[in-house]
Design a protein around this motif. Sequence first.
Motif, short mmCIF file in Angstrom:
data_model
loop_
_atom_site.label_atom_id
_atom_site.label_comp_id
_atom_site.label_asym_id
_atom_site.label_seq_id
_atom_site.Cartn_x
_atom_site.Cartn_y
_atom_site.Cartn_z
N VAL A 169 6.32 -56.33 -36.35
CA VAL A 169 5.55 -55.09 -36.19
C VAL A 169 5.91 -54.47 -34.85
O VAL A 169 5.77 -55.11 -33.80
N ARG A 170 6.41 -53.24 -34.91
CA ARG A 170 6.75 -52.49 -33.69
C ARG A 170 6.12 -51.10 -33.81
O ARG A 170 6.41 -50.35 -34.74
N ARG A 171 5.21 -50.82 -32.87
CA ARG A 171 4.55 -49.51 -32.83
C ARG A 171 3.92 -49.18 -34.20
O ARG A 171 4.13 -48.12 -34.76
#
Length: 755
Positions: free
Chosen positions: A663-665
């Motif tokens: 999960v990124r941003r």
Amino acid sequence: MSEGGSSLKEQFLIEGRDLVESAGECLLRLEKEPDDSALVASLFRAVHTLKGNSGLFPVPPLTRVVHAAEDVLDEVRAGNLTLDSEMADVLLDALDQVSAWLDAFDRLDHLPDEADEVASGLAARLAVFRFDADAPPEPGDSGPDLAADWLDGLPAGDLAAAETALRTGGPVVLIDYTPDSGCFFRGEDPLRFMLTLPGRVWLAVTATQPLLPGPDFDPYQAALRFRAISTASLSEVQTHLAYVAAQVAIGAQTPPPAAPSTADPVLRALLEATAEALACPGPAEAFAGRMASTATVLSALLPQAGLGAEAAVMAARDQALAAGQATALQDLLAAALAPKPAPVAASPAAADPAAAPKAAPRRQGVLKVDQARIDMLMKLAGELIVAKNGLPFLANRAEEVFGSRAMAREIRAQFDVFNRIVDELQTAVMQVRMVPLGSVFDRFRRLVRDLSRQVDKPLVFVVEGEETEADKNIVEDLGEPLIHLIRNAVDHGLETPAERRAAGKPAEGQVRLSARLAEDKVVIEVADDGRGVDVARVRAKAVERGLISADEAAQMPDEAALRLILRAGFSTAETISNLSGRGVGMDVVATMVERSGGTLSLRSQPGRGTTVTITLPLSMTVRRLMMVELDGSQYGVPLEMVLETARIPQDQLHRHLGPPQIVRRDRLIPLCDLRRPLRLAPRPQEPAELSVLIVATAQGEVGLIVDAFRSGTEVIPQPLDGPLAGLACLSGAALLGDGSILMILDLEEVLKCPW
């Protein structure tokens, strides 16, 4: 062709294509701005220059068409005609045909066999705008009707001579030529032109309006009509008359046999007019000037007719001046007018360079250089980049292997100087290769105009950022992808006028093509204000065509579902048309953009429209790469695709059915271990932290698991040869400064493999 002729032909083709493109652009703008005199002048100049240049080559049908177009535009320029859509259609058809003929001449060194017939049709369509039903008939009219028209009102002597010429015993060509009144201002000489007509056996000249005497006579306006009979072939006559095709009517006839006439009444008529002018009384103070003018006219006429020499004319002039009377010149005229046989043969003067129209000298504003020479310069600049990149390795060896820190410092100092010079050279060569995107954008004005009329959707085509520059190779590769995008915008994107009015929109839609620079990339957008993409319908169509399963469609986010239209075989069209419906187009666009090292993204709002964004590197020659390490070897990833690098602990991985994700941003990004699609050996043990390179691809954002990150570099990619040429996952290779080879990954192909 000889070497010089080949060079001249190449220059003609280059300039000819530029002129056709320029003329087409002016035409499209004039449809919206018909009162813009500057545009009319630019259009006329382009067509006029093309006509003049074409006269140097064996392309008379092409010359004939552009001359007919020039005549129409001359009337528009003079305010006698108004350029409307109907006229623009015919002019655009003529330009399309000229463009096709230029391509044919490039390949074959001559025009196709049917060119004469096609040229006659186009010239006739153009002539409709200039002549009414009472005008002289167009080329190709029947000979008997043309001859019957001539016989009315001819003087008895001319009538007898014409009838004699018509009974030559073989095919004859009839020519009716009424030159444009302003032809003198274009450097044309109608009399010389008709005197050099191939196979001429009879010629008559009459005035089209009363010739006013004395100071009321305007010598700069042509008011003559030439009628001639030739025994040359029809094709020879048409070739000779190509420059004035729109002002000429030609007919062919096979008359009964008889002996040909050799009379040349046109010269006699001019001599008689000179004699009448000489006999008119005038003021004494003008006597010397009249004698000098008469002598000048006779010096030109008598040698042409074989009736006298210039020395005899000058002697008669001197006698007249000495005696104060015109008797000597009158005697000379009387002798010339005395009946005598004067055989006339077909004159070879048509080949006289002095008779050929000459194009005005043009100052070259730019230097046109063969692209191969620029490519060679770029290749040499690339070799210098490789040599430059080797200096830091040499400095490290000097320090680490030979223990000479002082030598290492000197090498690094020289590297700084060398680096600055090479960077400036590279920038200079790249600037030479840069061309404005307007050279591609301009051609789409015609495409949009034709599409709008074809699907009956009125629209405004907005072009922005034409001055934005990019590498010539990239600009040329943009043509096909943009054609697909514009077609989709018009056919799929825009609603019909009735649908737009029902939705509260203007009946006229809008398609916008724009370009801008973003750091070291060029961003191009094709946007419409149409219905937008129905994502639910896209999902349903993708399932119907077997591209994805129903479960995948249900779980797929809208952004990913929107990208389904980039899949091969996908189309939402219910029926196949000339423009769309076959399931090809957007996948071709995505493939071509990726091949150029770029990315493609989509945005759409229902009822508001769709925007397709293409992001490309400024240059395809020098590539900036991010180097990564895998299994002890180094690989290059295009830097324009790299979004970020990250070190991800194992406990932050999310595993569920498919590949692990992070999960990124607030976005889920799938991870791909590059060892698997590249078929490398698995790692002996999993590290506590993963080195992840997050990149943007056609499938969206993907995290690439690598062993380690290395520095970025600039390289000149080289294509792969031999066994490696068949590996789709590699787009090329480059030589590094230490002599090692860097393999460049084609990430789109890599991610198609199982991972």
